[in-house]
Write a protein that holds these residues in place. Structure first.
Motif, PDB file in Angstrom:
ATOM      1  N   ARG A  41     -20.449  18.536 -26.492  1.00  0.00           N
ATOM      2  CA  ARG A  41     -20.767  18.404 -25.072  1.00  0.00           C
ATOM      3  C   ARG A  41     -21.890  17.396 -24.847  1.00  0.00           C
ATOM      4  NH1 ARG A  41     -21.283  24.512 -25.886  1.00  0.00           N
ATOM      5  NH2 ARG A  41     -19.117  25.188 -25.683  1.00  0.00           N
ATOM      6  N   ARG A  43     -24.386  15.960 -21.349  1.00  0.00           N
ATOM      7  CA  ARG A  43     -24.735  16.053 -19.938  1.00  0.00           C
ATOM      8  C   ARG A  43     -25.409  14.738 -19.556  1.00  0.00           C
ATOM      9  NH1 ARG A  43     -25.068  20.748 -22.430  1.00  0.00           N
ATOM     10  NH2 ARG A  43     -24.276  22.623 -21.432  1.00  0.00           N
ATOM     11  N   SER A  54     -28.243  10.606 -20.912  1.00  0.00           N
ATOM     12  CA  SER A  54     -27.415  11.684 -21.463  1.00  0.00           C
ATOM     13  C   SER A  54     -28.252  12.548 -22.397  1.00  0.00           C
ATOM     14  CB  SER A  54     -26.234  11.112 -22.249  1.00  0.00           C
ATOM     15  OG  SER A  54     -25.339  10.430 -21.396  1.00  0.00           O
TER      16      SER A  54
END
Length: 194
Positions: A41, A43, A54
């Motif tokens: 993952r 973000r 990120s």
């Protein structure tokens, strides 16, 4: 006796990788294929202009949420001045080259270890050609992404040239990032609710 134990311990490492741990991981996945399922993952938050950041920390793997990372990795995406940025960081297509280089290198080293090939030196140079007419919407016939990416590997290892060529081909075929770039992968973009 102690020196013999140290030699045996060193023999279990090839290219800095633990051969026994690799075998144990493979055996565990062969026994329970669900352990091979991972979800990574990232973000991202927009800062201003072409700058965004990120963060990467958590992931799912080996049948559970992983909490082994004690720090968050942070990457700033930017653009060069000619593309309206302030060189805040590498741009996303450069990060793609970084990801591709890292993944092909790691895959190469991993499979060299599995084949018992000791690497003395390994470096790569990547170059990607892109035509910005696609990104800017100037010519719809021009794809907005890379037209071609070239990877030049410099390798010194204790094997034949044929073995190196075979290993390079195998690494290209089995690198997750290279495979993702080389085949169509569905990407779903949706608006978050709430």
């Amino acid at each position: 006796m102690e020196q013999h134990a140290m030699i045996a311990e060193e023999a279990l490492l090839i290219n800095g990788l633990d051969v026994t741990a690799a075998r144990n991981t493979i055996a565990a996945i062969q026994a329970d294929k669900s352990l091979a399922r991972f979800q990574f993952r990232a973000r991202n938050t927009w800062i201003s202009g072409g700058e965004n950041r990120s963060t990467i920390r958590d992931f799912y793997g080996v049948g559970r949420e992983d909490d082994s990372r004690t720090m968050t990795f942070e990457f700033t995406n930017g653009e060069p001045a000619v593309l309206l940025g302030d060189n805040e960081g590498a741009n996303p297509v450069e990060f793609l080259l970084h990801a591709l280089a890292g993944c092909v290198t790691t895959t190469f080293v991993l499979h060299a270890m599995a084949r018992g090939i000791h690497i003395r030196d390994l470096s790569t140079e990547l170059a990607g050609d892109i035509d910005l007419q696609g990104l800017l919407g100037i010519d719809e016939s021009v794809p907005p992404g890379y037209e071609q990416i070239r990877i030049r590997m410099h390798v010194e290892a204790d094997c034949s040239e044929k073995d190196l060529e075979d290993l390079m081909t195998y690494a290209q075929q089995h690198s997750p990032v290279c495979n993702t770039v080389c085949r169509p992968v569905p990407v779903v973009i949706e608006r978050a609710k709430g």
